[in-house]
Motif scaffolding. Structure first.
Motif, PDB file in Angstrom:
ATOM      1  N   ASP A  25       1.127  -1.394  -0.684  1.00  0.00           N
ATOM      2  CA  ASP A  25      -0.171  -0.253  -0.365  1.00  0.00           C
ATOM      3  C   ASP A  25       1.184   1.307  -0.482  1.00  0.00           C
ATOM      4  N   ASP A 155      -3.384  -4.621  -8.441  1.00  0.00           N
ATOM      5  CA  ASP A 155      -3.704  -3.033  -7.620  1.00  0.00           C
ATOM      6  C   ASP A 155      -2.299  -2.219  -8.837  1.00  0.00           C
ATOM      7  N   ARG A 162      -3.625   6.155 -10.006  1.00  0.00           N
ATOM      8  CA  ARG A 162      -3.951   5.090  -8.527  1.00  0.00           C
ATOM      9  C   ARG A 162      -5.448   4.305  -9.307  1.00  0.00           C
ATOM     10  N   ARG A 164      -6.873   0.734  -8.068  1.00  0.00           N
ATOM     11  CA  ARG A 164      -7.345  -0.270  -7.117  1.00  0.00           C
ATOM     12  C   ARG A 164      -8.494  -1.819  -6.907  1.00  0.00           C
ATOM     13  N   ASN A 171     -13.487  -3.185 -11.449  1.00  0.00           N
ATOM     14  CA  ASN A 171     -12.559  -2.450 -12.065  1.00  0.00           C
ATOM     15  C   ASN A 171     -11.862  -2.582 -13.532  1.00  0.00           C
ATOM     16  N   ILE A 174      -8.260  -1.568 -13.586  1.00  0.00           N
ATOM     17  CA  ILE A 174      -6.992  -1.981 -12.636  1.00  0.00           C
ATOM     18  C   ILE A 174      -6.008  -2.602 -13.798  1.00  0.00           C
TER      19      ILE A 174
END
Length: 354
Positions: A25, A155, A162, A164, A171, A174
């Motif tokens: 993270d 991720d 960004r 995630r 998603n 991604i």
């Protein structure tokens, strides 16, 4: 195309923490805040490192400490300082820096050299209602690439933002990473078609050496000296592309490689990544099917080490891939290993022409 790009790759265990946060993270927040052009987090299925603790896909569950690989690519002047910050965040792991070219408008690499072309697309991107990663593999297969493997990110950053993975989400953005091995001629032809096919494509190209194809030995990894002319350490990377369904002495090839490297002490570490789609040689691109006896997905085993250890590791890999597998070797100009704060190596890039 510019030569002034770097790929920063970090290998570590999923539960590794930096202060009160998980390293994964912390790194992705760093890459997001820095608007890194592209980065992707991949969860591995097997690994071992200097502590000689083997994590195998036979026993590793989603709740255990899975190996993690994070790759980030951008201009050298952005990635270089981020490499030092990534090292500072990591208490145990491996960090490498490799030269890459980020492709926006395609210039030609050397026609007959082997190259590694990496294509980044979104998880839900489509080309004529087909998943983008499948469409990309069809293009690469049609142009005669030796192989391609598709890896699903959990991720990452895309175009500096960004992205995630979340449970209740499509998603869409991604990152999915597609690694392909071919010649410069094949890469130029494929890049032209992919740029017309994909929306805002992100592609990188790196020099590689093709050592084996379908079990046939083409060349051993180039024997490199321990250091370049300025005394900076040189490192090498082996990547072994196989299928999870392909066996050696009754076990999947990737598992046999990791076990023999682990038992022999030839390598200080290895990481295995499972793909979702791909092809090798003349076989058509494919993934898992609804009804099958064994998983048909691609599996890639990565070994990064000193030239001396790479030579010993290749002897083992050569034996295990006597009938199947695509094996490549690459120069790694900078590497740092960190173990409980003890640091070996550095982020200064070595230079060596071969």
């Amino acid at each position: 195309m510019s030569d002034e790009y770097l790929k920063l790759t970090t290998y570590f265990a999923e539960r590794l923490r930096s202060g009160n946060r998980f390293v994964a993270d912390a790194l992705l927040d760093l890459y997001g805040e820095s608007a890194v052009a592209t980065s992707v987090v991949l969860r591995g299925i097997a690994s071992f490192g200097p502590h000689h603790e083997l994590r195998s896909d036979q026993s590793l569950s989603a709740s255990e400490d899975s190996p993690i690989v994070i790759a980030a690519v951008d201009r050298a002047d952005k990635i270089a300082p981020l490499a030092d910050r990534a090292v500072a965040m990591t208490t145990r792991g491996l960090i490498t820096l490799e030269r890459a070219r980020l492709l926006v408008g395609a210039e030609a690499p050397a026609p007959h050299e082997t190259v590694k072309l990496t294509v980044y697309v979104g998880r839900q991107d489509r080309v004529s209602a087909q998943p983008a990663h499948q469409a990309v593999c069809e293009v690469l297969h049609r142009h005669g690439f030796a192989g391609a493997s598709v890896f699903l990110g959990v991720d990452g950053t895309k175009n500096g933002q960004r992205r995630r993975a979340r449970f209740f989400s499509r998603n869409v953005d991604i990152p999915v990473m597609i690694i392909a091995i071919g010649t410069g001629v094949q890469a130029v032809a494929a890049i032209r078609e992919l740029e017309a096919l994909l929306r805002q494509p992100l592609l990188t190209i790196e020099r590689a050496q093709l050592c084996k194809r379908d079990g046939q030995l083409l060349a051993r990894p180039t024997a490199l000296p321990a250091t370049d002319g300025d005394g900076r350490a040189l490192w090498q990377k082996l990547m072994v592309y196989t299928s999870e369904a392909t066996l050696h002495d009754g076990v999947p090839i990737h598992r046999a490689i990791v076990q023999r490297l682990f038992d022999s002490g030839a390598a200080t570490g290895a990481t295995v990544l499972r793909g979702i789609w791909g092809f090798h040689g003349d076989h058509k691109p494919h993934g898992d099917k609804m009804v099958q006896l064994a998983r048909q997905v691609p599996v890639t085993t990565v070994v990064v080490d000193s030239p001396e250890r790479i030579a010993a590791s290749f002897d083992i890999i050569d034996d295990v891939t006597e009938r199947h597998g695509l094996v490549t070797s690459e120069l790694v100009p900078a590497l740092v290993t960190i173990d409980d704060g003890e640091r070996r190596g550095g982020t200064a890039l070595a230079r060596y022409r071969y």
